[in-house]
Design a protein around this motif. Structure first.
Motif, PDB file in Angstrom:
ATOM      1  N   LEU A 141     -14.742  -5.399  13.631  1.00  0.00           N
ATOM      2  CA  LEU A 141     -15.079  -5.826  12.272  1.00  0.00           C
ATOM      3  C   LEU A 141     -15.280  -4.622  11.364  1.00  0.00           C
ATOM      4  CD1 LEU A 141     -17.549  -8.759  13.019  1.00  0.00           C
ATOM      5  CD2 LEU A 141     -15.266  -8.952  12.038  1.00  0.00           C
ATOM      6  N   ALA A 142     -15.937  -3.603  11.881  1.00  0.00           N
ATOM      7  CA  ALA A 142     -16.164  -2.392  11.091  1.00  0.00           C
ATOM      8  C   ALA A 142     -14.827  -1.733  10.733  1.00  0.00           C
ATOM      9  CB  ALA A 142     -17.049  -1.413  11.858  1.00  0.00           C
ATOM     10  N   GLU A 143     -13.901  -1.726  11.692  1.00  0.00           N
ATOM     11  CA  GLU A 143     -12.586  -1.141  11.435  1.00  0.00           C
ATOM     12  C   GLU A 143     -11.849  -1.908  10.342  1.00  0.00           C
ATOM     13  OE1 GLU A 143     -11.197   0.990  15.578  1.00  0.00           O
ATOM     14  OE2 GLU A 143     -10.841  -1.149  15.352  1.00  0.00           O
ATOM     15  N   TRP A 144     -11.904  -3.248  10.428  1.00  0.00           N
ATOM     16  CA  TRP A 144     -11.218  -4.071   9.436  1.00  0.00           C
ATOM     17  C   TRP A 144     -11.849  -3.913   8.058  1.00  0.00           C
ATOM     18  CZ3 TRP A 144      -7.050  -7.140   8.639  1.00  0.00           C
ATOM     19  CH2 TRP A 144      -6.188  -7.282   9.725  1.00  0.00           C
ATOM     20  N   GLU A 145     -13.154  -3.845   7.999  1.00  0.00           N
ATOM     21  CA  GLU A 145     -13.828  -3.662   6.713  1.00  0.00           C
ATOM     22  C   GLU A 145     -13.419  -2.327   6.091  1.00  0.00           C
ATOM     23  OE1 GLU A 145     -17.857  -6.300   7.631  1.00  0.00           O
ATOM     24  OE2 GLU A 145     -17.823  -4.140   8.005  1.00  0.00           O
ATOM     25  N   PHE A 146     -13.321  -1.307   6.919  1.00  0.00           N
ATOM     26  CA  PHE A 146     -12.902   0.013   6.427  1.00  0.00           C
ATOM     27  C   PHE A 146     -11.456  -0.035   5.922  1.00  0.00           C
ATOM     28  CE2 PHE A 146     -10.799   4.092   7.168  1.00  0.00           C
ATOM     29  CZ  PHE A 146     -11.575   4.924   6.374  1.00  0.00           C
ATOM     30  N   LEU A 147     -10.581  -0.659   6.715  1.00  0.00           N
ATOM     31  CA  LEU A 147      -9.173  -0.749   6.326  1.00  0.00           C
ATOM     32  C   LEU A 147      -9.009  -1.478   5.001  1.00  0.00           C
ATOM     33  CD1 LEU A 147      -7.435  -1.607   9.729  1.00  0.00           C
ATOM     34  CD2 LEU A 147      -7.135   0.466   8.389  1.00  0.00           C
ATOM     35  N   LEU A 148      -9.731  -2.580   4.813  1.00  0.00           N
ATOM     36  CA  LEU A 148      -9.596  -3.369   3.591  1.00  0.00           C
ATOM     37  C   LEU A 148     -10.246  -2.690   2.398  1.00  0.00           C
ATOM     38  CD1 LEU A 148     -10.104  -6.974   4.997  1.00  0.00           C
ATOM     39  CD2 LEU A 148      -7.973  -5.767   4.523  1.00  0.00           C
ATOM     40  N   GLU A 149     -11.212  -1.821   2.657  1.00  0.00           N
ATOM     41  CA  GLU A 149     -11.766  -1.023   1.562  1.00  0.00           C
ATOM     42  C   GLU A 149     -10.735  -0.004   1.083  1.00  0.00           C
ATOM     43  OE1 GLU A 149     -15.350   0.770   2.881  1.00  0.00           O
ATOM     44  OE2 GLU A 149     -16.527  -1.083   2.795  1.00  0.00           O
ATOM     45  N   GLN A 150      -9.969   0.552   2.011  1.00  0.00           N
ATOM     46  CA  GLN A 150      -8.944   1.533   1.651  1.00  0.00           C
ATOM     47  C   GLN A 150      -7.763   0.874   0.943  1.00  0.00           C
ATOM     48  OE1 GLN A 150      -9.938   4.737   2.264  1.00  0.00           O
ATOM     49  NE2 GLN A 150     -11.708   3.569   2.959  1.00  0.00           N
ATOM     50  N   LYS A 151      -7.377  -0.289   1.418  1.00  0.00           N
ATOM     51  CA  LYS A 151      -6.264  -1.019   0.816  1.00  0.00           C
ATOM     52  C   LYS A 151      -6.458  -2.500   1.111  1.00  0.00           C
ATOM     53  CE  LYS A 151      -2.109   0.636   1.445  1.00  0.00           C
ATOM     54  NZ  LYS A 151      -0.794   0.908   2.090  1.00  0.00           N
ATOM     55  N   SER A 152      -6.545  -3.309   0.068  1.00  0.00           N
ATOM     56  CA  SER A 152      -6.834  -4.736   0.243  1.00  0.00           C
ATOM     57  C   SER A 152      -5.691  -5.442   0.967  1.00  0.00           C
ATOM     58  CB  SER A 152      -7.068  -5.405  -1.112  1.00  0.00           C
ATOM     59  OG  SER A 152      -5.843  -5.494  -1.834  1.00  0.00           O
ATOM     60  N   GLN A 158       1.557  -7.520  -0.822  1.00  0.00           N
ATOM     61  CA  GLN A 158       2.469  -7.180  -1.921  1.00  0.00           C
ATOM     62  C   GLN A 158       3.483  -6.134  -1.490  1.00  0.00           C
ATOM     63  OE1 GLN A 158      -0.511  -6.029  -4.780  1.00  0.00           O
ATOM     64  NE2 GLN A 158      -0.321  -7.939  -5.939  1.00  0.00           N
ATOM     65  N   GLU A 159       3.051  -5.147  -0.733  1.00  0.00           N
ATOM     66  CA  GLU A 159       3.962  -4.097  -0.273  1.00  0.00           C
ATOM     67  C   GLU A 159       5.000  -4.651   0.701  1.00  0.00           C
ATOM     68  OE1 GLU A 159       1.466  -1.059   1.300  1.00  0.00           O
ATOM     69  OE2 GLU A 159       0.852  -0.304  -0.677  1.00  0.00           O
ATOM     70  N   LYS A 162       7.505  -6.640  -1.299  1.00  0.00           N
ATOM     71  CA  LYS A 162       8.419  -5.740  -2.004  1.00  0.00           C
ATOM     72  C   LYS A 162       9.445  -5.143  -1.045  1.00  0.00           C
ATOM     73  CE  LYS A 162       7.518  -2.653  -5.537  1.00  0.00           C
ATOM     74  NZ  LYS A 162       6.827  -1.499  -6.158  1.00  0.00           N
ATOM     75  N   GLU A 163       8.998  -4.742   0.133  1.00  0.00           N
ATOM     76  CA  GLU A 163       9.908  -4.151   1.123  1.00  0.00           C
ATOM     77  C   GLU A 163      10.955  -5.160   1.564  1.00  0.00           C
ATOM     78  OE1 GLU A 163      11.683  -1.585   3.865  1.00  0.00           O
ATOM     79  OE2 GLU A 163      10.329  -1.178   2.180  1.00  0.00           O
ATOM     80  N   ARG A 164      10.511  -6.401   1.826  1.00  0.00           N
ATOM     81  CA  ARG A 164      11.459  -7.434   2.275  1.00  0.00           C
ATOM     82  C   ARG A 164      12.471  -7.750   1.183  1.00  0.00           C
ATOM     83  NH1 ARG A 164      11.339 -12.526   1.054  1.00  0.00           N
ATOM     84  NH2 ARG A 164       9.126 -12.496   0.488  1.00  0.00           N
ATOM     85  N   GLU A 165      11.980  -7.942  -0.054  1.00  0.00           N
ATOM     86  CA  GLU A 165      12.885  -8.317  -1.130  1.00  0.00           C
ATOM     87  C   GLU A 165      13.816  -7.178  -1.515  1.00  0.00           C
ATOM     88  OE1 GLU A 165      10.253 -11.787  -3.347  1.00  0.00           O
ATOM     89  OE2 GLU A 165      10.296  -9.770  -4.202  1.00  0.00           O
ATOM     90  N   SER A 166      13.358  -5.932  -1.364  1.00  0.00           N
ATOM     91  CA  SER A 166      14.217  -4.799  -1.723  1.00  0.00           C
ATOM     92  C   SER A 166      15.449  -4.733  -0.826  1.00  0.00           C
ATOM     93  CB  SER A 166      13.436  -3.490  -1.640  1.00  0.00           C
ATOM     94  OG  SER A 166      13.132  -3.150  -0.300  1.00  0.00           O
ATOM     95  N   GLN A 253      10.857  -7.894 -11.378  1.00  0.00           N
ATOM     96  CA  GLN A 253       9.878  -6.826 -11.171  1.00  0.00           C
ATOM     97  C   GLN A 253       9.243  -6.982  -9.782  1.00  0.00           C
ATOM     98  OE1 GLN A 253       9.399  -4.403 -13.427  1.00  0.00           O
ATOM     99  NE2 GLN A 253      10.780  -5.336 -14.895  1.00  0.00           N
ATOM    100  N   GLY A 254       8.941  -5.848  -9.150  1.00  0.00           N
ATOM    101  CA  GLY A 254       8.291  -5.900  -7.840  1.00  0.00           C
ATOM    102  C   GLY A 254       9.246  -5.952  -6.670  1.00  0.00           C
ATOM    103  N   LYS A 255      10.528  -5.769  -6.905  1.00  0.00           N
ATOM    104  CA  LYS A 255      11.508  -5.781  -5.817  1.00  0.00           C
ATOM    105  C   LYS A 255      12.080  -4.380  -5.559  1.00  0.00           C
ATOM    106  CE  LYS A 255      12.981 -10.601  -6.424  1.00  0.00           C
ATOM    107  NZ  LYS A 255      11.687 -11.013  -6.922  1.00  0.00           N
ATOM    108  N   SER A 256      11.460  -3.366  -6.118  1.00  0.00           N
ATOM    109  CA  SER A 256      11.892  -1.970  -5.966  1.00  0.00           C
ATOM    110  C   SER A 256      13.248  -1.693  -6.587  1.00  0.00           C
ATOM    111  CB  SER A 256      11.918  -1.564  -4.472  1.00  0.00           C
ATOM    112  OG  SER A 256      10.633  -1.617  -3.906  1.00  0.00           O
ATOM    113  N   ILE A 257      13.671  -2.528  -7.532  1.00  0.00           N
ATOM    114  CA  ILE A 257      14.991  -2.342  -8.130  1.00  0.00           C
ATOM    115  C   ILE A 257      15.061  -1.031  -8.908  1.00  0.00           C
ATOM    116  CG2 ILE A 257      16.573  -3.231  -9.898  1.00  0.00           C
ATOM    117  CD1 ILE A 257      15.989  -6.033  -8.883  1.00  0.00           C
ATOM    118  N   GLY A 258      14.018  -0.718  -9.690  1.00  0.00           N
ATOM    119  CA  GLY A 258      14.021   0.537 -10.430  1.00  0.00           C
ATOM    120  C   GLY A 258      14.102   1.739  -9.512  1.00  0.00           C
TER     121      GLY A 258
END
Length: 320
Positions: A141-152, A158-159, A162-166, A253-258
């Protein structure tokens, strides 16, 4: 195996939140029974607030909320419930008379005295249960809380999206059938932030004459066969290219087209032996400026631009 375990095995990690909530509900239900076992009239959801106050210090609701990681309204509601039960009291602070501070009442202090044996037994029971498991839930649980604090989790999903759609994006050379899309994509983004200028219309209405026949290139980004992005490489007198007319449809937007268009443009310029890529933009277009920086472009001071909307010039040196 019970039906609910079959369900969670089938649905997998998508139900992570639901499974944790079920475990939380189970532990909360048993916690209520444990309080009753020790004759402690305390609701499980009150415990974090009660524990903070049991240290004997007066605390504001804001301080309690920050310490236990709950919202201010949630802690305020719990304090009101505990006050109705007679376990806490609010008063002006000794340190700051402008603020209301919460402390345990005599009844709350009595609960604190009775609950000590419960602390001892529950701690021992959890420790023994942990020894019977392969994985340490507390550390996990502590590991997961830390991970989600770094990146939700939202950002992580979303990432992945974006990777799949790109992967469905295809970069192709401009063809006459793309003329309408090339113009429409650019008109849409320019009109959203600025106004169309005469130089825009020349290139958009006559891309072959103003871009292609002069040694330039136009790239189109297709997503599921639809032209949803574009950019042009305009040949410059020094042998380099100007990266221009980059546009992506709002719905794409959000498909890494740019990003994919930028990479393809750099590779095309490199294949043509160009020593540099130059571009003009505007600093209000923060996502675009960030994209150019990510691609390796750096701000420069170049010759005056024919476009009124230009307030930044950037360049990428290309190694061939």
């Amino acid at each position: 195996m019970s039906n609910f375990m079959d369900f969670y095995d089938e649905i997998g990690k998508m139900a992570l939140g639901s499974r944790l909530r079920r475990l939380s509900d189970l532990l909360t239900e048993e916690a209520a029974q444990i309080y009753a076992l020790y004759g402690v009239d305390l609701q499980p959801k009150w415990f974090p607030v009660f524990y903070v106050l049991s240290r004997g210090e007066e605390r504001t609701i804001t301080e309690i909320a920050q310490e236990i990681g709950h919202s201010h309204p949630s802690v305020s509601q719990i304090v009101r419930e505990m006050a109705r039960k007679g376990y806490v009291k609010e008063k002006k602070g000794k340190k700051d008379g402008r603020k209301n501070y919460v402390t345990l009442s005599p009844a709350g202090e009595a609960v604190r005295a009775r609950i000590q044996d419960q602390y001892t037994d529950v701690g021992a029971a959890v420790d023994n249960a942990m020894k019977s498991t392969q994985y340490d839930l507390w550390k996990a649980l502590a590991e997961w809380e830390f991970l989600l604090e770094q990146k939700s989790l939202l950002r992580r999903v979303q990432e992945e999206k974006k990777e799949r759609e790109s992967k469905g994006v295809q970069i192709v050379d401009y063809a006459p059938k793309h003329a309408a899309a090339f113009k429409q994509l650019n008109e849409t983004w320019i009109s959203t932030y600025f106004k169309m200028e005469p130089e825009d219309l020349k290139a958009l209405d006559h891309p072959r004459e103003y871009i292609l026949k002069k040694g330039g290139h136009i790239l189109m980004a297709l997503y599921e066969g639809r032209p949803l992005g574009t950019c042009a490489l305009i040949k410059m007198a020094d042998g380099g290219f100007e990266l221009a007319k980059m546009a992506v449809a709002p719905e794409a937007q959000g498909k890494s087209i740019g990003w994919l268009l930028g990479l393809a443009a750099i590779e095309r310029a490199r294949a043509c032996g160009a020593g540099r890529l130059y571009l003009e933009s505007n600093t209000i277009l923060k996502p675009a400026i960030n994209l150019y920086h990510k691609l390796g472009f750096r701000k420069i001071t170049g010759p005056p631009s024919p476009y009124d909307r230009c307030n930044i010039q950037m360049e990428l040196q290309i190694s061939t």
